[in-house]
Scaffold this motif. Structure first.
Motif, PDB file in Angstrom:
ATOM      1  N   UNK A   1       0.852  -1.186   0.000  1.00  0.00           N
ATOM      2  CA  UNK A   1       0.000   0.000   0.000  1.00  0.00           C
ATOM      3  C   UNK A   1       0.895   1.245   0.000  1.00  0.00           C
ATOM      4  N   UNK A   2       0.515   2.285  -0.761  1.00  0.00           N
ATOM      5  CA  UNK A   2       1.347   3.486  -0.806  1.00  0.00           C
ATOM      6  C   UNK A   2       1.344   4.271   0.516  1.00  0.00           C
ATOM      7  N   UNK A   3       0.496   3.908   1.453  1.00  0.00           N
ATOM      8  CA  UNK A   3       0.435   4.610   2.734  1.00  0.00           C
ATOM      9  C   UNK A   3       1.551   4.155   3.660  1.00  0.00           C
ATOM     10  N   UNK A   4       1.451   2.917   4.138  1.00  0.00           N
ATOM     11  CA  UNK A   4       2.447   2.403   5.074  1.00  0.00           C
ATOM     12  C   UNK A   4       2.958   1.012   4.693  1.00  0.00           C
ATOM     13  N   UNK A   5       2.763   0.633   3.426  1.00  0.00           N
ATOM     14  CA  UNK A   5       3.316  -0.630   2.948  1.00  0.00           C
ATOM     15  C   UNK A   5       2.521  -1.865   3.326  1.00  0.00           C
ATOM     16  N   UNK A   6       1.259  -1.689   3.698  1.00  0.00           N
ATOM     17  CA  UNK A   6       0.421  -2.830   4.056  1.00  0.00           C
ATOM     18  C   UNK A   6       0.277  -3.801   2.894  1.00  0.00           C
TER      19      UNK A   6
ATOM     20  N   UNK B   1      -9.392  -2.450  -3.895  1.00  0.00           N
ATOM     21  CA  UNK B   1      -8.875  -3.167  -2.731  1.00  0.00           C
ATOM     22  C   UNK B   1      -8.671  -2.161  -1.601  1.00  0.00           C
ATOM     23  N   UNK B   2      -9.087  -2.566  -0.408  1.00  0.00           N
ATOM     24  CA  UNK B   2      -8.851  -1.766   0.792  1.00  0.00           C
ATOM     25  C   UNK B   2      -7.695  -2.399   1.548  1.00  0.00           C
TER      26      UNK B   2
ATOM     27  N   UNK C   1      -6.426  -0.092 -12.488  1.00  0.00           N
ATOM     28  CA  UNK C   1      -5.662   1.064 -12.969  1.00  0.00           C
ATOM     29  C   UNK C   1      -4.517   1.462 -12.048  1.00  0.00           C
ATOM     30  N   UNK C   2      -4.546   1.013 -10.795  1.00  0.00           N
ATOM     31  CA  UNK C   2      -3.545   1.406  -9.821  1.00  0.00           C
ATOM     32  C   UNK C   2      -3.857   2.725  -9.132  1.00  0.00           C
ATOM     33  N   UNK C   3      -4.931   3.397  -9.541  1.00  0.00           N
ATOM     34  CA  UNK C   3      -5.289   4.681  -8.937  1.00  0.00           C
ATOM     35  C   UNK C   3      -5.607   4.506  -7.457  1.00  0.00           C
TER      36      UNK C   3
ATOM     37  N   UNK D   1      -0.819   9.168  -5.001  1.00  0.00           N
ATOM     38  CA  UNK D   1      -0.019   8.017  -4.562  1.00  0.00           C
ATOM     39  C   UNK D   1      -0.514   6.717  -5.221  1.00  0.00           C
ATOM     40  N   UNK D   2      -0.427   6.602  -6.551  1.00  0.00           N
ATOM     41  CA  UNK D   2      -0.914   5.384  -7.221  1.00  0.00           C
ATOM     42  C   UNK D   2      -0.057   4.163  -6.899  1.00  0.00           C
ATOM     43  N   UNK D   3      -0.622   3.000  -7.200  1.00  0.00           N
ATOM     44  CA  UNK D   3       0.065   1.723  -7.050  1.00  0.00           C
ATOM     45  C   UNK D   3       0.436   1.246  -8.459  1.00  0.00           C
ATOM     46  N   UNK D   4       1.626   0.711  -8.616  1.00  0.00           N
ATOM     47  CA  UNK D   4       2.049   0.205  -9.930  1.00  0.00           C
ATOM     48  C   UNK D   4       1.225  -1.027 -10.309  1.00  0.00           C
ATOM     49  N   UNK D   5       0.879  -1.128 -11.586  1.00  0.00           N
ATOM     50  CA  UNK D   5       0.131  -2.269 -12.107  1.00  0.00           C
ATOM     51  C   UNK D   5       1.035  -3.057 -13.055  1.00  0.00           C
ATOM     52  N   UNK D   6       0.699  -4.327 -13.218  1.00  0.00           N
ATOM     53  CA  UNK D   6       1.481  -5.215 -14.074  1.00  0.00           C
ATOM     54  C   UNK D   6       0.518  -6.068 -14.888  1.00  0.00           C
ATOM     55  N   UNK D   7       0.819  -6.302 -16.166  1.00  0.00           N
ATOM     56  CA  UNK D   7      -0.057  -7.147 -16.977  1.00  0.00           C
ATOM     57  C   UNK D   7      -0.160  -8.559 -16.393  1.00  0.00           C
ATOM     58  N   UNK D   8      -1.363  -9.107 -16.454  1.00  0.00           N
ATOM     59  CA  UNK D   8      -1.606 -10.480 -16.008  1.00  0.00           C
ATOM     60  C   UNK D   8      -2.401 -11.187 -17.092  1.00  0.00           C
ATOM     61  N   UNK D   9      -2.156 -12.472 -17.242  1.00  0.00           N
ATOM     62  CA  UNK D   9      -2.878 -13.252 -18.250  1.00  0.00           C
ATOM     63  C   UNK D   9      -2.994 -14.692 -17.777  1.00  0.00           C
TER      64      UNK D   9
END
Length: 102
Positions: free
Chosen positions: A45-50, A62-63, A75-77, A84-92
């Motif tokens: 998590x971009x807050x405290x790494x949860x 996701x909370x 989207x990672x928003x 403070x977005x979260x990085x996203x990665x392609x999944x298949x």
């Protein structure tokens, strides 16, 4: 460094609406199943790494289990702090396996 897809889970092992933390190349990612479509984001998590892979999913968001910050897994928003977005990665899904691109 070139990005490559890496097998991280059996597709059937993550039910729709559920997620988990997966470990790849010394890093942790959160993998989520939304109605059969898989999404991957950084596990921290971009807050405290949860651990976002242990969070709660509702409507594609996701909370964080620590302080409740919400992020969109598609989207990672970060809904709590848009700066403070979260990085996203392609999944298949290939056959019966889930792969992510790292």
């Amino acid at each position: 460094r070139m990005s490559t897809f890496v097998c991280v889970a059996d597709a059937a092992s993550i039910l729709p609406g559920h997620g988990r933390t997966v470990h790849v190349q010394g890093r942790e990612f959160a993998l989520w199943n939304v109605d059969g479509q898989f999404y991957c984001i950084d596990d921290q998590c971009p807050h405290r790494g949860g651990p976002l892979g242990s969070g709660w999913l509702k409507d594609g968001q996701v909370s964080c289990p620590l302080h409740g910050w919400e992020s969109d897994i598609r989207t990672g928003a970060c809904l709590t702090r848009p700066d403070r977005p979260v990085a996203t990665y392609p999944a298949r899904v290939v056959g019966d396996k889930v792969e992510i691109c790292v």
